[in-house]
Enzyme design. Structure first.
Site, PDB file in Angstrom:
ATOM      1  N   GLU A  23      -6.746  11.778 -12.864  1.00 18.19           N
ATOM      2  CA  GLU A  23      -7.731  12.614 -12.150  1.00 18.19           C
ATOM      3  C   GLU A  23      -8.525  13.465 -13.003  1.00 18.19           C
ATOM      4  O   GLU A  23      -9.728  13.764 -12.539  1.00 18.19           O
ATOM      5  CB  GLU A  23      -7.053  13.522 -11.230  1.00 18.19           C
ATOM      6  CG  GLU A  23      -6.374  12.650 -10.221  1.00 18.19           C
ATOM      7  CD  GLU A  23      -4.859  11.992 -10.679  1.00 18.19           C
ATOM      8  OE1 GLU A  23      -4.287  11.122  -9.916  1.00 18.19           O
ATOM      9  OE2 GLU A  23      -4.568  12.299 -11.515  1.00 18.19           O
ATOM     10  N   PHE A  48      -3.977  15.772  -6.174  1.00 18.17           N
ATOM     11  CA  PHE A  48      -4.428  15.707  -7.419  1.00 18.17           C
ATOM     12  C   PHE A  48      -5.882  16.148  -7.726  1.00 18.17           C
ATOM     13  O   PHE A  48      -6.245  16.743  -8.625  1.00 18.17           O
ATOM     14  CB  PHE A  48      -4.337  14.327  -7.882  1.00 18.17           C
ATOM     15  CG  PHE A  48      -2.713  13.862  -7.473  1.00 18.17           C
ATOM     16  CD1 PHE A  48      -1.520  14.625  -7.803  1.00 18.17           C
ATOM     17  CD2 PHE A  48      -2.729  12.610  -6.646  1.00 18.17           C
ATOM     18  CE1 PHE A  48      -0.327  14.132  -7.422  1.00 18.17           C
ATOM     19  CE2 PHE A  48      -1.396  12.334  -6.551  1.00 18.17           C
ATOM     20  CZ  PHE A  48      -0.233  13.169  -6.688  1.00 18.17           C
ATOM     21  N   ARG A 132      -4.756  10.436   5.800  1.00 22.95           N
ATOM     22  CA  ARG A 132      -4.398   8.911   5.359  1.00 22.95           C
ATOM     23  C   ARG A 132      -4.292   7.780   6.215  1.00 22.95           C
ATOM     24  O   ARG A 132      -4.833   6.717   6.024  1.00 22.95           O
ATOM     25  CB  ARG A 132      -2.989   9.171   4.796  1.00 22.95           C
ATOM     26  CG  ARG A 132      -2.144   8.162   4.278  1.00 22.95           C
ATOM     27  CD  ARG A 132      -0.800   8.181   3.764  1.00 22.95           C
ATOM     28  NE  ARG A 132      -0.158   6.964   3.255  1.00 22.95           N
ATOM     29  CZ  ARG A 132       0.645   6.181   4.202  1.00 22.95           C
ATOM     30  NH1 ARG A 132       0.832   6.319   5.451  1.00 22.95           N
ATOM     31  NH2 ARG A 132       1.241   5.130   3.585  1.00 22.95           N
TER      32      ARG A 132
END
Length: 315
Positions: A23, A48, A132
Site C-alpha cells: 500500500e 491499509f 464491501r
C-alpha cells in the site's frame, strides 16, 4: 492491489497497474503518475490506505496537492469476519485532518457512480470510502450530486438525523419511519461529503430542530459525528448525539451488520438517540454483546503509585 477489479483490467488493460499488497508503494506510485499529468485512481482496503500508507498519503500526495483519487473499499466494519486487522474505524478521522484532502462516502451504488465521476474533476487529492458487499438502494432513480452539498432525504421539524455511508443512511431512514409512527418528524440528511462538510445544512438543522443525531460506520471519535459537533459548537450550539462504533476493537466474528449492531450502530440506537434529544435525557451507553465477559484491563491509580514507590525505594 489486484484481485478485486479484474473487470477493469479486462476492459482497459493499458490503464491498469497491479502493484500487489504494497500500500505504501501504491500511494507513492500514484503520486508519481499524478505528477506527470495522469489522473490515477488507486484502490485498496480502507484499513491499509488510512493506516499502513498514511505517511505516503500525507507527504507524497496531500503535501503536493496531487490529484490522486484514493478509492478505499472494506471501510468501517464492512470487512466483517476478517476482524480488527481489516476493520477501518479510524480512516475518516485520519483523512479529514490532511490538508487539501476531499473526503466522501456514498450512500448506495448509484451515488458511487456519481461520486467517482465528480471526483475526476476535483482539484487535489480525494478519498472515497466504500463498503464491501451490496446494500439496498437509497435513491429510487437518478439524482443530482454536488460535492460538499448534503442531500435531504426526509423533512421534519422535530429532530435531525445526519448519516454518512450505506448502512448508516439506511438505518437513519428506517429510524425516521419508526419515529414518524410515533408522531415524531425527523429530517434525514445524507452527508456524503465529510470534507468539505456542508456546514450550512448543519446550521439550518440546528436552527430548525431540537437537536442532531449523527450515524456512521466509524469510531465515535473523529468521524462524521466529530465534524458535525465541531460545526455546531462554532456556528450554532445545540445538542448533538453521536451513533457510531464504540471505542473498542471487535472481539468476535460476524458479518457487516452484525458487527455494527455489536459496536452500537443500529436503527434501534438511532431511534433511542432521537428520543433522548427530544426528551433532554442522556443517551445510555450502547450495549456491547461482543465484549461480554471481557476481563477488566483497567490500570488503577494505586497500582501505578505502588510501582513508582518501589522504583524510588530501589534507587
Amino acid at each position: 492491489m489486484g484481485g478485486l477489479e479484474r473487470q477493469f483490467e479486462a476492459v482497459l488493460p493499458e490503464q491498469y497497474v497491479d502493484l500487489g499488497i504494497a500500500e505504501a508503494n501504491l500511494m507513492s506510485v500514484g503520486a508519481a503518475l499524478a505528477s506527470t499529468g495522469i489522473l490515477p485512481f488507486v484502490n485498496t482496503m480502507a484499513a491499509f490506505a488510512s493506516a499502513r500508507a498514511l505517511e505516503q498519503v500525507k507527504i507524497d500526495i496531500a503535501y503536493h496537492r496531487l490529484p490522486v483519487r484514493i478509492v478505499a473499499t472494506h471501510s468501517g466494519l464492512s470487512a466483517g469476519q476478517l476482524g480488527p486487522t481489516h476493520h477501518a474505524q479510524q480512516d475518516l478521522a485520519a483523512m479529514r485532518t490532511l490538508p487539501h484532502m476531499t473526503v466522501m462516502t456514498p450512500a448506495d451504488a448509484a451515488e458511487t457512480v456519481r461520486m467517482v465521476r465528480a471526483a475526476a474533476y476535483l482539484p487535489g487529492p480525494v478519498y472515497i470510502r466504500l463498503g464491501r458487499g451490496p446494500t439496498d438502494p437509497v435513491y429510487d432513480g437518478d439524482a443530482g450530486f454536488t460535492v460538499g452539498e448534503a442531500v435531504q432525504l426526509r423533512t421534519g421539524d422535530d429532530v435531525t438525523i445526519v448519516a454518512a455511508g450505506s448502512h448508516p443512511v439506511l438505518f437513519a431512514l428506517e429510524a425516521a419511519d419508526r419515529l414518524a409512527a410515533q408522531g415524531v418528524a425527523a429530517t434525514v440528511l445524507n452527508m456524503h461529503t465529510i470534507k468539505p462538510l456542508d456546514v450550512a445544512a448543519v446550521v439550518r438543522a440546528a436552527e430548525r430542530t431540537a437537536g442532531i443525531v449523527t450515524v456512521e460506520d466509524h469510531s465515535l471519535l473523529g468521524g462524521l459525528g466529530g465534524a458535525v459537533a465541531e460545526a455546531v459548537a462554532e456556528h450554532r450550539p445545540t445538542r448533538v448525539l453521536r451513533v457510531g462504533v464504540s471505542d473498542a476493537f471487535a472481539s468476535r466474528p460476524g458479518g457487516h451488520r452484525d458487527q455494527l449492531t455489536a459496536g452500537g450502530v443500529s436503527p434501534d440506537r438511532v431511534v433511542a438517540a432521537a428520543e433522548a434529544v427530544l426528551s433532554g435525557r442522556p443517551l445510555p451507553p450502547a450495549d456491547r454483546p461482543d465484549r461480554a465477559g471481557e476481563h477488566d484491563r483497567t490500570v488503577h491509580s494505586h497500582t501505578v503509585h505502588h510501582s513508582q514507590t518501589v522504583k524510588e525505594s530501589a534507587s
